[in-house]
Scaffold this active site. Structure first.
Site, PDB file in Angstrom:
ATOM      1  N   ASP A  96       0.878  -1.158   0.000  1.00 20.33           N
ATOM      2  CA  ASP A  96       0.000   0.000   0.000  1.00 20.33           C
ATOM      3  C   ASP A  96       0.928   1.225   0.000  1.00 20.33           C
ATOM      4  OD1 ASP A  96      -2.237   1.743   0.637  1.00 20.33           O
ATOM      5  OD2 ASP A  96      -1.415   1.754   2.671  1.00 20.33           O
ATOM      6  N   ASP A  98      -0.173   5.099   1.015  1.00 18.72           N
ATOM      7  CA  ASP A  98      -0.441   6.075   2.079  1.00 18.72           C
ATOM      8  C   ASP A  98      -0.405   5.423   3.461  1.00 18.72           C
ATOM      9  OD1 ASP A  98      -0.825   8.007   0.162  1.00 18.72           O
ATOM     10  OD2 ASP A  98      -3.007   7.814   0.146  1.00 18.72           O
TER      11      ASP A  98
HETATM   12 MG   LIG Z   1      -2.861   3.047   3.483  1.00 16.52          MG
END
Ligand SMILES: [Mg+2]
Ligand SMILES: [Zn+2]
Length: 362
Positions: A96, A98
Protein backbone atom coordinates in the site's frame (compact mmCIF):
# COMPACT_ATOMS: atom_id res chain seq x y z
CA UNK A 1 10.56 -16.09 -28.49
CA UNK A 2 11.70 -19.69 -28.59
CA UNK A 3 8.92 -21.27 -30.56
CA UNK A 4 8.48 -24.74 -31.75
CA UNK A 5 7.04 -27.52 -29.96
CA UNK A 6 3.70 -29.01 -30.66
CA UNK A 7 1.13 -29.15 -33.31
CA UNK A 8 -2.39 -29.76 -32.15
CA UNK A 9 -5.29 -31.20 -34.10
CA UNK A 10 -8.24 -28.83 -34.61
CA UNK A 11 -10.81 -30.85 -32.60
CA UNK A 12 -8.44 -30.92 -29.65
CA UNK A 13 -8.02 -27.19 -29.90
CA UNK A 14 -11.75 -26.51 -30.00
CA UNK A 15 -12.29 -28.81 -27.02
CA UNK A 16 -9.57 -26.97 -25.19
CA UNK A 17 -11.00 -23.56 -25.97
CA UNK A 18 -14.50 -24.59 -24.91
CA UNK A 19 -13.13 -25.40 -21.48
CA UNK A 20 -11.49 -22.03 -21.10
CA UNK A 21 -13.99 -19.20 -20.71
CA UNK A 22 -11.10 -16.75 -20.38
CA UNK A 23 -9.64 -17.98 -23.63
CA UNK A 24 -12.97 -17.49 -25.35
CA UNK A 25 -13.04 -13.87 -24.31
CA UNK A 26 -9.55 -13.47 -25.66
CA UNK A 27 -10.65 -14.80 -29.01
CA UNK A 28 -12.70 -11.63 -29.34
CA UNK A 29 -9.63 -9.64 -28.50
CA UNK A 30 -7.31 -11.33 -30.90
CA UNK A 31 -9.39 -12.69 -33.74
CA UNK A 32 -9.36 -9.39 -35.54
CA UNK A 33 -5.62 -9.09 -35.50
CA UNK A 34 -4.06 -10.29 -38.70
CA UNK A 35 -0.77 -11.99 -38.33
CA UNK A 36 2.36 -10.55 -39.88
CA UNK A 37 2.69 -13.64 -41.99
CA UNK A 38 -0.30 -12.57 -44.05
CA UNK A 39 1.69 -9.71 -45.43
CA UNK A 40 4.37 -12.21 -46.38
CA UNK A 41 1.79 -14.18 -48.36
CA UNK A 42 1.46 -17.13 -46.01
CA UNK A 43 -1.72 -19.21 -45.99
CA UNK A 44 -2.90 -18.30 -42.52
CA UNK A 45 -4.34 -14.86 -42.01
CA UNK A 46 -5.52 -14.66 -38.43
CA UNK A 47 -3.69 -15.19 -35.22
CA UNK A 48 -4.70 -15.88 -31.65
CA UNK A 49 -2.42 -15.83 -28.67
CA UNK A 50 -3.82 -17.63 -25.68
CA UNK A 51 -1.95 -18.29 -22.43
CA UNK A 52 -2.44 -21.89 -21.39
CA UNK A 53 -0.62 -23.50 -18.50
CA UNK A 54 3.08 -22.80 -18.96
CA UNK A 55 2.74 -21.93 -22.63
CA UNK A 56 1.53 -19.24 -24.91
CA UNK A 57 -0.46 -20.89 -27.68
CA UNK A 58 -0.02 -19.30 -31.09
CA UNK A 59 -2.98 -20.27 -33.25
CA UNK A 60 -2.92 -19.37 -36.92
CA UNK A 61 -6.20 -19.63 -38.81
CA UNK A 62 -7.47 -19.10 -42.31
CA UNK A 63 -10.61 -17.35 -40.94
CA UNK A 64 -11.53 -15.78 -37.63
CA UNK A 65 -13.19 -18.07 -35.12
CA UNK A 66 -16.95 -18.30 -35.49
CA UNK A 67 -18.02 -17.76 -31.89
CA UNK A 68 -21.51 -19.21 -32.30
CA UNK A 69 -20.30 -22.55 -33.67
CA UNK A 70 -16.82 -22.55 -32.25
CA UNK A 71 -15.58 -23.45 -35.71
CA UNK A 72 -12.17 -22.36 -36.73
CA UNK A 73 -10.17 -23.13 -39.79
CA UNK A 74 -6.94 -23.68 -38.03
CA UNK A 75 -3.84 -23.94 -40.09
CA UNK A 76 -1.21 -24.30 -37.41
CA UNK A 77 -1.01 -24.29 -33.68
CA UNK A 78 2.24 -23.92 -31.92
CA UNK A 79 2.96 -23.63 -28.27
CA UNK A 80 5.72 -21.30 -27.32
CA UNK A 81 7.09 -21.12 -23.87
CA UNK A 82 6.33 -17.73 -22.40
CA UNK A 83 9.13 -15.47 -21.30
CA UNK A 84 12.47 -17.06 -20.74
CA UNK A 85 11.41 -20.67 -20.90
CA UNK A 86 12.72 -21.81 -17.56
CA UNK A 87 10.42 -21.23 -14.63
CA UNK A 88 11.64 -18.59 -12.20
CA UNK A 89 10.76 -18.84 -8.54
CA UNK A 90 10.75 -15.48 -6.85
CA UNK A 91 9.27 -13.52 -3.96
CA UNK A 92 6.83 -10.67 -4.19
CA UNK A 93 6.20 -7.75 -1.85
CA UNK A 94 3.06 -5.71 -2.57
CA UNK A 95 2.80 -2.37 -0.79
CA UNK A 96 0.00 0.00 0.00
CA UNK A 97 1.27 3.59 -0.30
CA UNK A 98 -0.44 6.07 2.08
CA UNK A 99 0.48 5.49 5.75
CA UNK A 100 2.56 2.49 4.66
CA UNK A 101 5.42 3.85 2.51
CA UNK A 102 4.66 7.53 3.17
CA UNK A 103 3.76 8.76 6.62
CA UNK A 104 0.64 10.67 5.61
CA UNK A 105 -2.31 10.37 3.27
CA UNK A 106 -1.28 11.96 -0.05
CA UNK A 107 -4.88 12.86 -0.93
CA UNK A 108 -5.67 14.60 2.34
CA UNK A 109 -2.30 16.41 2.37
CA UNK A 110 -3.15 17.92 -1.02
CA UNK A 111 -6.77 18.53 -0.04
CA UNK A 112 -5.56 20.54 2.95
CA UNK A 113 -4.06 23.08 0.55
CA UNK A 114 -7.66 24.32 0.16
CA UNK A 115 -9.11 26.86 2.60
CA UNK A 116 -10.86 25.20 5.56
CA UNK A 117 -14.28 26.59 4.74
CA UNK A 118 -14.19 24.90 1.32
CA UNK A 119 -13.09 21.54 2.73
CA UNK A 120 -15.93 21.51 5.25
CA UNK A 121 -18.58 22.69 2.77
CA UNK A 122 -21.68 20.52 2.57
CA UNK A 123 -21.16 19.73 -1.11
CA UNK A 124 -17.70 18.27 -0.44
CA UNK A 125 -18.72 16.44 2.72
CA UNK A 126 -21.61 14.79 0.86
CA UNK A 127 -19.25 13.71 -1.92
CA UNK A 128 -16.78 12.26 0.60
CA UNK A 129 -19.51 10.07 2.04
CA UNK A 130 -20.51 8.81 -1.39
CA UNK A 131 -19.21 5.55 -2.77
CA UNK A 132 -16.38 6.65 -4.98
CA UNK A 133 -13.25 8.26 -3.52
CA UNK A 134 -11.89 9.27 -6.92
CA UNK A 135 -15.00 11.42 -7.56
CA UNK A 136 -14.37 13.22 -4.30
CA UNK A 137 -10.71 13.80 -5.20
CA UNK A 138 -11.62 14.94 -8.73
CA UNK A 139 -13.73 17.68 -7.12
CA UNK A 140 -10.85 18.60 -4.78
CA UNK A 141 -8.52 18.95 -7.78
CA UNK A 142 -11.11 21.09 -9.59
CA UNK A 143 -11.33 23.41 -6.58
CA UNK A 144 -7.54 23.61 -6.26
CA UNK A 145 -7.36 24.65 -9.89
CA UNK A 146 -10.10 27.24 -9.35
CA UNK A 147 -8.04 28.57 -6.42
CA UNK A 148 -5.07 28.85 -8.80
CA UNK A 149 -2.96 26.34 -6.91
CA UNK A 150 -0.18 25.51 -9.37
CA UNK A 151 1.01 22.05 -10.41
CA UNK A 152 4.49 22.81 -9.06
CA UNK A 153 3.11 23.57 -5.58
CA UNK A 154 1.15 20.32 -5.50
CA UNK A 155 4.24 18.37 -6.57
CA UNK A 156 6.33 20.13 -3.90
CA UNK A 157 3.86 19.19 -1.19
CA UNK A 158 3.89 15.54 -2.28
CA UNK A 159 7.71 15.35 -2.42
CA UNK A 160 7.95 16.73 1.11
CA UNK A 161 5.82 14.02 2.73
CA UNK A 162 8.20 12.03 4.94
CA UNK A 163 8.59 8.28 4.54
CA UNK A 164 7.40 5.95 7.24
CA UNK A 165 10.78 5.49 8.97
CA UNK A 166 12.87 2.79 7.31
CA UNK A 167 10.72 2.24 4.22
CA UNK A 168 13.15 3.69 1.68
CA UNK A 169 15.81 1.39 3.10
CA UNK A 170 13.42 -1.58 3.23
CA UNK A 171 12.38 -1.15 -0.41
CA UNK A 172 15.96 -0.81 -1.66
CA UNK A 173 17.10 -3.80 0.38
CA UNK A 174 14.27 -6.07 -0.81
CA UNK A 175 14.83 -5.02 -4.41
CA UNK A 176 18.61 -5.11 -4.58
CA UNK A 177 19.69 -7.70 -2.05
CA UNK A 178 16.83 -10.10 -1.49
CA UNK A 179 15.75 -10.47 -5.11
CA UNK A 180 12.14 -9.49 -4.50
CA UNK A 181 9.73 -8.25 -7.11
CA UNK A 182 7.99 -5.17 -5.71
CA UNK A 183 4.65 -3.63 -6.63
CA UNK A 184 2.43 -0.87 -5.21
CA UNK A 185 -1.36 -1.15 -5.02
CA UNK A 186 -2.81 2.16 -3.86
CA UNK A 187 -5.99 4.21 -3.91
CA UNK A 188 -3.90 7.40 -4.26
CA UNK A 189 -3.05 8.30 -7.87
CA UNK A 190 -0.26 7.85 -10.40
CA UNK A 191 0.93 11.50 -10.30
CA UNK A 192 1.45 11.53 -6.53
CA UNK A 193 3.09 8.12 -6.36
CA UNK A 194 5.43 8.71 -9.33
CA UNK A 195 6.43 12.12 -7.95
CA UNK A 196 7.28 10.79 -4.51
CA UNK A 197 9.12 7.70 -5.76
CA UNK A 198 11.19 9.79 -8.18
CA UNK A 199 12.13 12.23 -5.43
CA UNK A 200 13.36 9.31 -3.32
CA UNK A 201 15.15 7.45 -6.12
CA UNK A 202 12.82 4.47 -5.85
CA UNK A 203 11.12 4.48 -9.25
CA UNK A 204 13.30 1.66 -10.61
CA UNK A 205 12.60 -0.61 -7.66
CA UNK A 206 8.99 -1.31 -8.63
CA UNK A 207 7.87 -3.74 -11.25
CA UNK A 208 4.36 -2.27 -11.41
CA UNK A 209 2.22 0.39 -9.78
CA UNK A 210 -1.53 -0.14 -9.67
CA UNK A 211 -3.46 2.99 -8.78
CA UNK A 212 -5.95 5.54 -10.10
CA UNK A 213 -4.49 6.98 -13.33
CA UNK A 214 -3.97 10.75 -13.21
CA UNK A 215 -2.41 13.60 -15.19
CA UNK A 216 -2.27 17.38 -15.26
CA UNK A 217 -4.33 18.57 -18.25
CA UNK A 218 -3.40 21.43 -20.57
CA UNK A 219 -4.96 23.94 -18.14
CA UNK A 220 -2.90 22.63 -15.23
CA UNK A 221 -5.82 20.85 -13.55
CA UNK A 222 -5.13 17.44 -12.10
CA UNK A 223 -7.47 14.85 -13.60
CA UNK A 224 -7.97 11.46 -11.98
CA UNK A 225 -9.91 8.39 -13.08
CA UNK A 226 -10.87 5.22 -11.19
CA UNK A 227 -8.44 2.30 -11.53
CA UNK A 228 -11.39 0.10 -12.43
CA UNK A 229 -15.11 -0.23 -11.71
CA UNK A 230 -16.17 -3.17 -9.63
CA UNK A 231 -19.18 -4.29 -7.62
CA UNK A 232 -18.16 -7.91 -6.92
CA UNK A 233 -16.08 -7.28 -3.83
CA UNK A 234 -17.95 -5.82 -0.88
CA UNK A 235 -14.75 -5.38 1.12
CA UNK A 236 -13.35 -2.91 -1.42
CA UNK A 237 -14.29 0.45 -2.89
CA UNK A 238 -15.94 0.50 -6.31
CA UNK A 239 -12.85 2.08 -7.92
CA UNK A 240 -10.25 -0.35 -6.57
CA UNK A 241 -10.32 -3.93 -5.31
CA UNK A 242 -6.74 -4.49 -4.21
CA UNK A 243 -7.34 -8.21 -3.81
CA UNK A 244 -8.37 -8.57 -7.42
CA UNK A 245 -5.36 -6.56 -8.57
CA UNK A 246 -2.95 -8.70 -6.54
CA UNK A 247 -4.49 -11.96 -7.76
CA UNK A 248 -4.41 -10.85 -11.38
CA UNK A 249 -0.79 -9.75 -11.10
CA UNK A 250 0.34 -13.09 -9.67
CA UNK A 251 -1.57 -15.08 -12.31
CA UNK A 252 -0.29 -12.88 -15.13
CA UNK A 253 3.32 -13.23 -14.02
CA UNK A 254 2.87 -16.98 -14.08
CA UNK A 255 1.12 -17.21 -17.45
CA UNK A 256 3.08 -14.62 -19.37
CA UNK A 257 6.54 -14.77 -17.86
CA UNK A 258 6.68 -18.15 -16.13
CA UNK A 259 7.39 -16.47 -12.80
CA UNK A 260 6.03 -18.17 -9.68
CA UNK A 261 6.06 -16.51 -6.29
CA UNK A 262 7.02 -18.81 -3.42
CA UNK A 263 5.99 -16.15 -0.91
CA UNK A 264 3.89 -13.02 -1.31
CA UNK A 265 4.15 -10.29 1.32
CA UNK A 266 1.34 -7.75 1.43
CA UNK A 267 2.22 -4.64 3.45
CA UNK A 268 -0.51 -2.21 4.47
CA UNK A 269 -2.28 -0.26 7.18
CA UNK A 270 -5.92 0.41 6.28
CA UNK A 271 -9.26 -1.30 5.92
CA UNK A 272 -8.84 -1.42 2.15
CA UNK A 273 -5.82 -3.69 2.72
CA UNK A 274 -7.98 -6.44 4.23
CA UNK A 275 -9.29 -7.81 0.91
CA UNK A 276 -5.88 -8.71 -0.59
CA UNK A 277 -4.61 -10.49 2.54
CA UNK A 278 -7.76 -12.63 2.76
CA UNK A 279 -6.88 -14.00 -0.69
CA UNK A 280 -3.34 -14.94 0.31
CA UNK A 281 -2.09 -18.50 0.71
CA UNK A 282 -0.70 -20.15 3.83
CA UNK A 283 2.84 -19.61 2.51
CA UNK A 284 2.27 -15.83 2.27
CA UNK A 285 2.57 -13.01 4.80
CA UNK A 286 0.03 -10.34 5.75
CA UNK A 287 2.04 -7.42 7.14
CA UNK A 288 -0.16 -5.01 9.09
CA UNK A 289 0.94 -1.71 10.62
CA UNK A 290 0.71 -1.73 14.41
CA UNK A 291 -2.02 0.45 15.84
CA UNK A 292 -3.77 1.04 12.51
CA UNK A 293 -7.14 -0.14 11.15
CA UNK A 294 -5.86 -3.19 9.24
CA UNK A 295 -4.22 -4.66 12.34
CA UNK A 296 -7.22 -3.90 14.56
CA UNK A 297 -9.64 -5.46 12.07
CA UNK A 298 -7.53 -8.59 11.49
CA UNK A 299 -6.98 -9.23 15.18
CA UNK A 300 -10.56 -8.53 16.22
CA UNK A 301 -12.04 -10.78 13.51
CA UNK A 302 -9.22 -13.31 13.24
CA UNK A 303 -11.37 -16.45 13.52
CA UNK A 304 -14.22 -15.20 11.39
CA UNK A 305 -11.96 -13.97 8.59
CA UNK A 306 -10.06 -17.27 8.23
CA UNK A 307 -6.80 -15.54 7.34
CA UNK A 308 -4.53 -18.20 5.85
CA UNK A 309 -1.40 -16.06 5.58
CA UNK A 310 0.99 -15.61 8.47
CA UNK A 311 0.45 -12.28 10.20
CA UNK A 312 3.41 -9.94 10.74
CA UNK A 313 2.80 -6.78 12.77
CA UNK A 314 5.23 -3.97 11.99
CA UNK A 315 5.95 -0.53 13.45
CA UNK A 316 8.31 0.84 10.79
CA UNK A 317 10.43 -0.27 7.85
CA UNK A 318 13.41 -1.20 10.00
CA UNK A 319 11.56 -3.64 12.21
CA UNK A 320 9.64 -5.10 9.25
CA UNK A 321 12.91 -5.84 7.45
CA UNK A 322 14.32 -7.34 10.62
CA UNK A 323 11.29 -9.62 10.95
CA UNK A 324 11.50 -10.62 7.29
CA UNK A 325 15.22 -11.39 7.47
CA UNK A 326 14.58 -13.63 10.48
CA UNK A 327 12.02 -15.78 8.63
CA UNK A 328 13.26 -19.31 7.93
CA UNK A 329 11.43 -19.12 4.58
CA UNK A 330 13.78 -16.37 3.43
CA UNK A 331 16.98 -18.11 4.43
CA UNK A 332 18.49 -18.94 1.07
CA UNK A 333 21.32 -18.10 -1.21
CA UNK A 334 19.98 -14.66 -2.03
CA UNK A 335 19.93 -13.63 1.61
CA UNK A 336 23.24 -12.04 2.37
CA UNK A 337 24.83 -11.67 5.69
CA UNK A 338 25.11 -7.94 5.81
CA UNK A 339 26.19 -5.29 8.29
CA UNK A 340 22.69 -3.90 7.85
CA UNK A 341 21.44 -6.52 10.29
CA UNK A 342 23.17 -4.79 13.18
CA UNK A 343 22.20 -1.40 11.88
CA UNK A 344 18.54 -2.41 11.62
CA UNK A 345 18.48 -3.53 15.22
CA UNK A 346 20.03 -0.30 16.41
CA UNK A 347 17.80 1.99 14.37
CA UNK A 348 14.61 0.05 15.00
CA UNK A 349 14.91 0.55 18.73
CA UNK A 350 15.60 4.25 18.20
CA UNK A 351 12.88 4.84 15.63
CA UNK A 352 9.98 2.78 16.90
CA UNK A 353 7.23 5.11 18.05
CA UNK A 354 4.35 4.20 20.32
CA UNK A 355 1.09 3.30 18.56
CA UNK A 356 0.04 6.43 16.69
CA UNK A 357 -3.46 7.86 16.71
CA UNK A 358 -5.85 6.35 14.18
CA UNK A 359 -5.39 8.04 10.80
CA UNK A 360 -8.07 8.67 8.20
CA UNK A 361 -8.30 5.38 6.34
CA UNK A 362 -7.10 5.21 2.82
MG1 LIG B 1 -2.86 3.05 3.48
ZN1 LIG C 1 -11.70 -6.56 -2.86
Amino acid sequence: MPEASNRMATPTLIKLLSKLPKAKSEIHTYSESRSKSQAAGAAHQWALKIPFKRHLLHIHMQKPVNMSTGAAAVSTVSAASCGLGKQQRRRLAAFDFDHTIVSQNTDTVVRDMLPNELISSKALTDLMESECWTEYMAEIFRLLHAQQVQESRIRDVIRCIPEVPGFVRLIKHLHKRLNFDLIIISDSNSVFIDEWLRAHNLSDCFKAIFTNPAHFDEHGQLQVRPHHQQTDCKLSASNLCKGRVLEHFVIEQDLRFNIRYDHVFYVGDGNNDICPVLRQRACDFACARQGFAMERHLIKNRNKLKLRAQLLIWRNGFDLLEQMCALPQLQGQSIESHPLETEIGRRASAAAPAAPPAPPEQ
